[in-house]
Design a protein around this motif. Structure first.
Motif, PDB file in Angstrom:
ATOM      1  N   SER A  94       1.218  -1.281  -0.072  1.00 51.83           N
ATOM      2  CA  SER A  94       0.352  -0.378   0.247  1.00 51.83           C
ATOM      3  C   SER A  94       0.952   1.608   0.449  1.00 51.83           C
ATOM      4  O   SER A  94       0.087   2.373   0.023  1.00 51.83           O
ATOM      5  N   GLN A  95       1.907   1.067   0.144  1.00 52.41           N
ATOM      6  CA  GLN A  95       2.629   2.325   0.105  1.00 52.41           C
ATOM      7  C   GLN A  95       3.813   2.660  -1.060  1.00 52.41           C
ATOM      8  O   GLN A  95       4.624   1.710  -0.885  1.00 52.41           O
ATOM      9  N   ASP A  96       3.727   4.136  -1.490  1.00 54.45           N
ATOM     10  CA  ASP A  96       4.790   4.349  -2.393  1.00 54.45           C
ATOM     11  C   ASP A  96       6.373   4.813  -1.648  1.00 54.45           C
ATOM     12  O   ASP A  96       7.691   4.269  -2.097  1.00 54.45           O
ATOM     13  N   LEU A  97       6.298   4.611  -0.175  1.00 49.72           N
ATOM     14  CA  LEU A  97       8.141   4.912   0.085  1.00 49.72           C
ATOM     15  C   LEU A  97       7.837   4.393   1.626  1.00 49.72           C
ATOM     16  O   LEU A  97       6.961   5.094   2.416  1.00 49.72           O
ATOM     17  N   VAL A  98       8.592   3.796   2.247  1.00 44.82           N
ATOM     18  CA  VAL A  98       8.751   4.005   4.105  1.00 44.82           C
ATOM     19  C   VAL A  98      10.169   4.563   4.138  1.00 44.82           C
ATOM     20  O   VAL A  98      10.993   4.383   3.633  1.00 44.82           O
ATOM     21  N   LEU A  99      10.291   5.164   5.268  1.00 45.09           N
ATOM     22  CA  LEU A  99      11.458   5.827   5.358  1.00 45.09           C
ATOM     23  C   LEU A  99      11.710   5.373   6.860  1.00 45.09           C
ATOM     24  O   LEU A  99      10.894   4.864   8.095  1.00 45.09           O
ATOM     25  N   LEU A 100      12.876   4.671   7.038  1.00 42.06           N
ATOM     26  CA  LEU A 100      13.929   3.875   8.617  1.00 42.06           C
ATOM     27  C   LEU A 100      15.102   4.775   8.598  1.00 42.06           C
ATOM     28  O   LEU A 100      15.635   4.410   8.616  1.00 42.06           O
ATOM     29  N   HIS A 101      14.439   5.789   9.200  1.00 41.88           N
ATOM     30  CA  HIS A 101      15.575   7.026   9.205  1.00 41.88           C
ATOM     31  C   HIS A 101      16.088   7.107  11.426  1.00 41.88           C
ATOM     32  O   HIS A 101      15.412   7.232  11.812  1.00 41.88           O
ATOM     33  N   LEU A 102      17.241   6.263  11.254  1.00 36.77           N
ATOM     34  CA  LEU A 102      17.281   6.509  12.593  1.00 36.77           C
ATOM     35  C   LEU A 102      17.101   5.305  13.668  1.00 36.77           C
ATOM     36  O   LEU A 102      16.494   6.087  14.895  1.00 36.77           O
TER      37      LEU A 102
END
Length: 205
Positions: free
Chosen positions: A107-115
């Protein structure tokens, strides 16, 4: 596992501490090269105080999940400011574990895994969740304190890691073993801050 009370306390110092890394955050978004007029579905795992939100395209639909209620209150303030600006986006915030987003598959275009990967006690579960919710050809942005995969931690780094883990973050996490069985390819990888930090863009196959 570090309690949410720890992160609630840490939230008072979070923004000043990360302000010194704001240039690094700007660079990683230059690398991502998001189209400013192309709204996205975005999952921000471990969203903290919402420092990533202003960099996302206007009109995007964003879910931010974090363990700390205090962090989320600060993130809500950022979301409210954006809602009153031309950079409006639909931001939903929820307290909980980033490994359990409750988002639909693909369902997601982008996943952010920041820190966040070096902080969570379940980095593999978090990456698995990111892959599950990501659309085919969607991207994951990793930004963290990874140990280069071709290196062993020095005695100094091992000693420092004992200290940093007490502060809830590892500096000896290696990314390649976590990616080994996932349908992801590395699009771009950049070593920053004397190879202490890495920014990695992954695409789901």
């Amino acid at each position: 596992m570090v309690s949410d009370k720890y992160w609630d306390f840490y939230s008072f110092f979070y923004n000043p501490l990360l302000k010194v890394a704001e240039k690094e955050r700007s660079v990683l978004y230059e690398n991502l090269a998001l189209e400013p007029k192309l709204p996205l579905n975005v999952y921000v795992a471990g969203c903290g105080t919402g420092l990533d939100f202003p960099y996302l395209p206007a009109g995007s639909r964003v879910l931010g999940v974090d363990f700390s209620a205090n962090m989320l209150r600060k993130a809500a303030s950022v979301a409210q400011q954006l809602a009153q600006s031309p950079h409006f986006m639909q931001i939903q915030l929820r307290q909980g574990y980033a490994e359990l987003s409750e988002l639909p598959d693909n369902s997601q275009d982008l996943v952010l895994l920041h820190l966040i990967l070096a902080v969570t006690s379940q980095p593999q579960a978090l990456l698995n969740e990111a892959v599950r919710v990501l659309k085919p050809n969607g991207k994951i942005s990793l930004w963290d304190k990874f140990l280069p995969d071709d290196q062993h931690a020095s005695l100094l780094r091992q000693g420092l890691n004992k200290l940093t883990t007490k502060l809830a973050t590892s500096i000896n996490l290696q990314i390649e073993p976590l990616l080994a069985n996932l349908p992801l390819r590395i699009v771009q990888r950049e070593f920053r801050v004397a190879k202490f930090m890495q920014h990695i863009i992954l695409q789901k196959e």
